[in-house]
Design a protein around this motif. Structure first.
Motif, PDB file in Angstrom:
ATOM      1  N   TRP A   1     -15.791  -0.886 -36.086  1.00 20.84           N
ATOM      2  CA  TRP A   1     -16.673  -0.377 -35.030  1.00 20.84           C
ATOM      3  C   TRP A   1     -16.775   1.142 -35.096  1.00 20.84           C
TER       4      TRP A   1
ATOM      5  N   ALA B   1     -26.007  -9.347 -33.627  1.00 22.11           N
ATOM      6  CA  ALA B   1     -24.818  -8.768 -33.004  1.00 22.11           C
ATOM      7  C   ALA B   1     -23.690  -9.768 -32.860  1.00 22.11           C
TER       8      ALA B   1
ATOM      9  N   ASP C   1     -19.599  -4.843 -29.789  1.00 19.70           N
ATOM     10  CA  ASP C   1     -20.682  -5.323 -30.656  1.00 19.70           C
ATOM     11  C   ASP C   1     -22.035  -5.191 -29.968  1.00 19.70           C
TER      12      ASP C   1
ATOM     13  N   GLU D   1     -25.554  -5.725 -37.061  1.00 22.06           N
ATOM     14  CA  GLU D   1     -24.336  -5.120 -36.530  1.00 22.06           C
ATOM     15  C   GLU D   1     -23.128  -5.979 -36.869  1.00 22.06           C
ATOM     16  N   TYR D   2     -23.347  -7.261 -37.110  1.00 23.12           N
ATOM     17  CA  TYR D   2     -22.273  -8.253 -37.279  1.00 23.12           C
ATOM     18  C   TYR D   2     -22.005  -8.506 -38.766  1.00 23.12           C
TER      19      TYR D   2
END
Ligand code: SF4
Lengths: 71, 357
Positions: free
Chosen positions: A65, B209, B215, B237-238
């Motif tokens: 992240w 996501a 997330d 994003e995932y």
């Protein structure tokens, strides 16, 4: 319904495996992901492994992240 | 640590939103995303001009009453074991649900997976019919079970392909959507590339996501940045789970077993190419085929109790649950009127659970 959770493969009796989800064990079918080995992680949904995950992807999620946050 | 990530992302979202002077409407397409958003109160973290809208991402909710009535019709007439997932067993039609049938001595069993249903079939002489529901995430497991070919095991396929519904929703043109948060686990199967044609057709940006609050916030940030730079597309994003090509083996199993047809969705009407009937090659395990004669006299009815239920509009993103007059009054998790209050992925149920009203 579409919830899927990561678990660690403990033993294999192909096409099924016993997968531990934070201690809770379930019998999961693994033949729709590329050769899974004991100790590896899979993402399981409704009794089926739908993706293989690397240890980094499970354990170091925060690092991922942070990298994406800087992009 | 995680709190730090969340507050940093909120700040970044705020800064980006200031550069966008209009209201930005982002629709998510998965009940599990609604769960994350409601649980962590992400709507409250959003700047005023960012709206998070809930879409049709609830497989139980979009199953029309016709399918449910057909299943009731079947269990009333044949001595079978019916297997289904927990959420589906509680969806009411008139005063009845599969749970009701179970309490009246019919053999209805809630299973965790279709493979449990196969085990039941192996140990029984009775026909076992699995009520197969779910989008691409769930379809590969049903496909595998059908390919296994246990002789007294049948599937009633109510499976539906998800992407055609996105297309259909946009084609209706009744709602302005600036961007989609795409469902992470449908995407695990279909892959990020699968959304490119939809992007080309409508030009609406999409971000796949994951399901942690980080997330979802990251996805929103990626979306806003794309809108500002006017560099639209399909973003992922995932990436720790979703590959561009998806899960090829799972896609192959799905394609082997399921065809394509125009099927009805609750609140949508008929969605072209969204239905997944079992192919002729596997008709020996298709409950609709095997019990064909049972359905000859089947006529669907309307559930008058559901007339005031606005689940269809909730699924199309037109209203939020608290705009339904029945929400938390006549309709609540203990006595649900519509499936959006029954399913753990239904927006009404999620709002009730986290007290978002
Ligand atoms: S609150 Fe109940 S009646 Fe209202 S839309 Fe949701 S499910 Fe339907």
């Amino acid at each position: 319904m579409c919830l899927a959770i990561p678990g660690r493969v403990e033993s294999i009796d192909f096409p099924f495996a016993i997968v531990s989800f934070g201690g809770a064990r379930k019998r999961i079918r693994i033949d729709l992901v590329e050769d899974v080995k004991i100790g590896e992680y899979v993402l399981a949904h409704a009794g089926l492994a739908i993706q293989k995950l690397s240890e980094e992807e499970v354990m170091e999620i925060e690092k991922l992240w942070e990298e994406m946050m800087e992009e | 640590m995680r709190r730090e990530i969340i507050s940093k992302l909120s700040k970044q979202i705020k800064e980006l939103s200031d550069q966008l002077e209009r209201e930005i409407r982002i629709m998510h397409l998965c009940g599990t995303h609604e769960d994350t958003i409601s649980k962590y109160n992400l709507r409250d973290l959003m700047p005023e001009n960012i709206r998070l809208i809930s879409g049709p991402g609830c497989p139980v909710c979009i199953i029309p009453d016709t399918d449910l009535q057909k299943i009731f019709h079947l269990i009333e007439r044949k001595s079978i074991i019916l297997t289904t997932f927990g959420d589906m067993a509680r969806v009411p039609f008139e005063e009845k649900s599969l749970q009701y049938y179970s309490s009246r001595g019919f053999d209805v069993r809630v299973v965790y997976s279709v493979f449990d249903a196969i085990e039941i079939a192996r140990k029984s002489d009775k026909p076992v019919v699995h009520f197969g529901i779910g989008f691409e995430t769930t379809m590969p497991s049903t496909a595998s079970a059908i390919i296994d070919g246990v002789s007294n095991f049948y599937v009633y396929s109510a499976h539906r392909y998800f992407l055609p519904a996105m297309d259909f929703l946009l084609s209706l043109g009744e709602i302005r959507i600036d961007g989609f948060i795409n469902p992470g686990h449908v995407s695990t199967i279909v892959g990020s590339n699968a959304y490119i044609p939809l992007f080309k057709k409508y030009g609406i940006p999409q971000v796949i996501a994951g399901f942690e609050p980080e997330d979802v916030l990251l996805a929103i940030k990626i979306m806003l940045r794309a809108l500002i730079k006017d560099e639209l597309g399909v973003f992922n994003e995932y990436r720790r789970v979703v590959r561009p090509e998806g899960n090829l083996k799972a896609k192959e199993a799905m394609k082997e077993v399921f065809g394509v047809d125009d099927w009805e969705w609750r609140g949508f009407g008929t969605v072209p190419e969204s239905g997944a009937p079992i192919k002729k090659k596997y008709e020996d395990q298709d409950a609709l085929k095997f019990f064909e004669d049972v359905f000859e006299d089947f006529i669907p009815k309307e559930d008058r109790r559901k007339r005031a239920c606005r689940c269809g509009e909730v699924l199309r993103g037109l209203i939020m649950p608290n705009e339904c007059k029945l929400f938390m009054k006549a309709c609540n998790p203990k006595s649900p009127v519509g499936p959006c209050m029954v399913s753990f992925e239904g927006t009404c149920n999620v709002w009730a659970k986290y007290g978002r009203y």
